[in-house]
Enzyme design. Structure first.
Site, PDB file in Angstrom:
ATOM      1  N   ARG A  59      23.481  11.939   2.587  1.00  0.00           N
ATOM      2  CA  ARG A  59      22.552  12.118   1.466  1.00  0.00           C
ATOM      3  C   ARG A  59      23.302  12.073   0.143  1.00  0.00           C
ATOM      4  O   ARG A  59      22.489  11.592  -0.737  1.00  0.00           O
ATOM      5  CB  ARG A  59      21.698  13.540   1.825  1.00  0.00           C
ATOM      6  CG  ARG A  59      20.729  13.933   0.523  1.00  0.00           C
ATOM      7  CD  ARG A  59      19.749  14.921   0.968  1.00  0.00           C
ATOM      8  NE  ARG A  59      20.470  15.778   1.909  1.00  0.00           N
ATOM      9  CZ  ARG A  59      20.739  16.963   1.250  1.00  0.00           C
ATOM     10  NH1 ARG A  59      20.836  17.032  -0.007  1.00  0.00           N
ATOM     11  NH2 ARG A  59      21.085  17.780   2.210  1.00  0.00           N
ATOM     12  N   TYR A 112       1.647   0.543 -10.124  1.00  0.00           N
ATOM     13  CA  TYR A 112       1.257   0.442  -8.557  1.00  0.00           C
ATOM     14  C   TYR A 112       0.581   1.792  -8.460  1.00  0.00           C
ATOM     15  O   TYR A 112       0.815   2.837  -8.937  1.00  0.00           O
ATOM     16  CB  TYR A 112       2.618   0.556  -8.029  1.00  0.00           C
ATOM     17  CG  TYR A 112       2.674   0.839  -6.543  1.00  0.00           C
ATOM     18  CD1 TYR A 112       1.689   0.325  -5.752  1.00  0.00           C
ATOM     19  CD2 TYR A 112       3.301   2.172  -5.866  1.00  0.00           C
ATOM     20  CE1 TYR A 112       1.696   0.576  -4.001  1.00  0.00           C
ATOM     21  CE2 TYR A 112       3.257   2.356  -4.475  1.00  0.00           C
ATOM     22  CZ  TYR A 112       2.464   1.797  -3.915  1.00  0.00           C
ATOM     23  OH  TYR A 112       2.074   2.247  -2.598  1.00  0.00           O
ATOM     24  N   ASP A 186       9.977  -0.833 -13.894  1.00  0.00           N
ATOM     25  CA  ASP A 186       9.851  -1.175 -12.615  1.00  0.00           C
ATOM     26  C   ASP A 186       9.914  -2.757 -12.553  1.00  0.00           C
ATOM     27  O   ASP A 186       8.993  -3.625 -12.951  1.00  0.00           O
ATOM     28  CB  ASP A 186       8.530  -0.689 -12.090  1.00  0.00           C
ATOM     29  CG  ASP A 186       8.555  -0.853 -10.654  1.00  0.00           C
ATOM     30  OD1 ASP A 186       9.010  -1.922  -9.887  1.00  0.00           O
ATOM     31  OD2 ASP A 186       7.830   0.069 -10.073  1.00  0.00           O
ATOM     32  N   LYS A 211      10.335  -4.954  -1.000  1.00  0.00           N
ATOM     33  CA  LYS A 211       9.415  -6.097  -1.394  1.00  0.00           C
ATOM     34  C   LYS A 211      10.740  -7.294  -1.619  1.00  0.00           C
ATOM     35  O   LYS A 211      11.528  -7.245  -0.634  1.00  0.00           O
ATOM     36  CB  LYS A 211       8.945  -6.041  -2.950  1.00  0.00           C
ATOM     37  CG  LYS A 211       8.259  -4.436  -2.795  1.00  0.00           C
ATOM     38  CD  LYS A 211       7.053  -4.758  -1.879  1.00  0.00           C
ATOM     39  CE  LYS A 211       5.815  -3.481  -1.686  1.00  0.00           C
ATOM     40  NZ  LYS A 211       6.466  -2.135  -1.683  1.00  0.00           N
TER      41      LYS A 211
HETATM   42  N1  LCS Z   1       6.648  -0.122  -7.484  1.00  0.00           N
HETATM   43  C1  LCS Z   1       5.961  -1.068  -7.417  1.00  0.00           C
HETATM   44  C2  LCS Z   1       5.565  -2.218  -8.531  1.00  0.00           C
HETATM   45  C3  LCS Z   1       5.361  -1.343  -5.899  1.00  0.00           C
HETATM   46  O1  LCS Z   1       4.323  -2.320  -6.034  1.00  0.00           O
HETATM   47  C4  LCS Z   1       5.584  -0.281  -5.265  1.00  0.00           C
HETATM   48  C5  LCS Z   1       4.977  -0.451  -3.662  1.00  0.00           C
HETATM   49  C6  LCS Z   1       6.449   0.734  -5.352  1.00  0.00           C
HETATM   50  C7  LCS Z   1       6.986   0.857  -6.384  1.00  0.00           C
HETATM   51  C8  LCS Z   1       6.587   1.742  -4.270  1.00  0.00           C
HETATM   52  O2  LCS Z   1       7.715   1.348  -3.181  1.00  0.00           O
HETATM   53  P1  LCS Z   1       7.590   1.665  -1.947  1.00  0.00           P
HETATM   54  O3  LCS Z   1       7.809   3.157  -1.928  1.00  0.00           O
HETATM   55  O4  LCS Z   1       6.444   1.328  -1.103  1.00  0.00           O
HETATM   56  O5  LCS Z   1       8.876   1.239  -1.498  1.00  0.00           O
HETATM   57  N2  LCS Z   1       3.731  -1.485  -3.653  1.00  0.00           N
HETATM   58  C9  LCS Z   1       3.319  -1.575  -2.653  1.00  0.00           C
HETATM   59  C10 LCS Z   1       2.236  -2.481  -2.714  1.00  0.00           C
HETATM   60  O6  LCS Z   1       1.831  -3.148  -3.830  1.00  0.00           O
HETATM   61  N3  LCS Z   1       1.564  -2.613  -1.444  1.00  0.00           N
HETATM   62  O7  LCS Z   1       2.114  -1.878  -0.724  1.00  0.00           O
HETATM   63  C11 LCS Z   1       3.076  -1.119  -1.317  1.00  0.00           C
END
Ligand code: LCS
Length: 396
Positions: A59, A112, A186, A211
């Site tokens: 961690r 998001y 972001d 992503k």
């Molecule tokens: N920031 C952005 C711009 C995102 O699109 C997402 C997830 C996150 C942060 C969060 O990331 P995660 O915890 O899922 O790794 N976006 C998603 C979307 O547009 N579709 O499913 C998840």
């Protein structure tokens, strides 16, 4: 890697962060361990005496995580990076580390869905307020800043409308008002191949590595990138005490592997999106298309200035009812109906009912997200096949 700062992006995405392995392994091994052995117990307050390499517990750090953290820091042009268990893990870690009760976050209104929900619906319980504004108008930002503002937060391109925010203009305005305010961007939709916000004046970059960074749809992960002090605080306070959102060594390995091809994947995502957007623009069933690559898209000139290319994401409104749109999308065969983005597969979703369901109807309207909007994460298949799939289901 020697002379890292003089190396090109492709070289750094392959070599940065890699340590010479004592057994000669080319790839960073997966250090699948929760804890690390000490030579002896600490004495006289000199804790950590046994772990000569500084590893204690995964961690707090692990060689597999360290390798990918150094790579992401190098690609973003930051001093240091911290890996997290998810994008939300990274975002919540940095926000909880920097904020206290009474502080204020000033954020763009198109985010998001879960980021929006954290800021709009959860932080209030802890005495932290967040206000939301359209950052494409700098007057909105200037009017929103106050002595309580600790963080200015935005995405660009925004999820899901691809709205473009001028990173340099926002960072300059915020730091002129108060250099202590941290500007967080972001960078998930662009990846560092297309855009590096730190070079434009932002203080901190966050990522959903789920992503484009990983790129293969088989990992949940995230990163925070910034100066060494901030990253150490996020590690020693944020992940350690507040969120516990540590990335697993196996996922660190997969992300490090994915990153080695980031540039060529992004080039193909961009080329395929360009072709699909061009096809959809001419289609009679399409009423509006959101794609930063079009000259008449608001923010196109800013995108041209701050991005290498226009990305792999498109959003579309169709000249059909919500039900007719859903029926057409449900008939796609090659493209997959799914949330997430940045994968090899083309993914199609409806933000109002899927990724952005945390926004209520008024909040969707304020954020400029039409209820019928369809978002496409254009994959790495042959562009002609993606286009043929849409051509088959859209009415003429
Ligand atoms: N920031 C952005 C711009 C995102 O699109 C997402 C997830 C996150 C942060 C969060 O990331 P995660 O915890 O899922 O790794 N976006 C998603 C979307 O547009 N579709 O499913 C998840």
């Amino acid at each position: 890697m020697k002379n890292e700062h003089h190396r090109g992006f492709a070289t750094r995405q392959i070599h940065a962060g890699k340590e010479k392995n004592p057994k000669g392994a080319l790839s960073t091994p997966i250090y699948q361990t929760s804890t690390f052995e000490f030579d002896s117990v600490a004495h006289g307050g000199a804790c950590f005496a046994g772990e000569e390499h500084g590893y204690i517990y995964t961690r707090l750090g692990n060689p597999s995580l360290e390798a990918v953290e150094k790579k992401v820091a190098s690609l973003e042009g930051g001093h240091a990076a911290l890996a997290a268990a998810s994008g939300m893990g990274a975002i919540s870690t940095v926000l909880w580390t920097l904020l206290s009760s009474g502080d204020e976050v000033v954020a763009d209104e198109t985010l998001y869905g879960c980021t929006f929900s954290l800021l709009a619906h959860q932080f209030g319980r802890f005495g932290i307020t967040a206000t939301f504004h359209d950052f494409t108008n700098p007057d909105n930002l200037n009017a929103a800043l106050s002595e309580k503002t600790k963080i200015v937060y935005f995405e660009t391109p925004c999820n899901p409308t691809l709205k473009i925010v001028d990173i340099k203009a926002i960072a300059d305005a915020v730091h002129t008002y108060n250099p202590e305010i941290k500007v967080i961007v972001d960078n998930t939709f662009s990846s560092p191949y297309l855009q590096t916000p730190l070079a434009l004046g932002a203080d901190i970059v966050v990522h959903s590595a789920t992503k484009y960074l990983n790129g293969h749809g088989d990992v949940i992960g995230g990163f925070i990138v910034g100066d060494e002090n901030l990253i150490e605080c996020c590690r020693e306070i944020g992940v350690k005490d507040l969120t516990g959102a540590a990335l697993s060594p196996f996922n660190a390995f997969l992300i490090e592997r994915g990153l080695k091809t980031l540039d060529i994947r992004m080039e193909k995502h961009c080329s395929n999106a360009e072709k699909l957007a061009g096809y959809l623009r001419g289609h009679p069933a399409v009423t509006r298309i959101y794609y930063p690559g079009f000259e008449d898209f608001p923010g196109h000139e800013i995108a041209k200035k701050q991005m290498r290319r226009f990305g792999g994401m498109i959003a579309v409104e169709f000249a059909m009812s919500r039900e007719e749109t859903a029926a057409a999308i449900n008939n796609l065969e090659l493209c997959t109906i799914a949330v997430s983005l940045g994968d090899a597969e083309t993914l199609v979703e409806q933000p109002a009912t899927m990724t952005h369901s945390a926004y209520n109807a008024d909040e969707l309207k304020a954020a400029g997200i039409p209820e019928s909007l369809v978002r496409i994460s254009v994959g790495l298949e042959d562009a002609e096949d993606i286009i043929a799939d849409f051509d088959r289901v859209l009415p003429t």
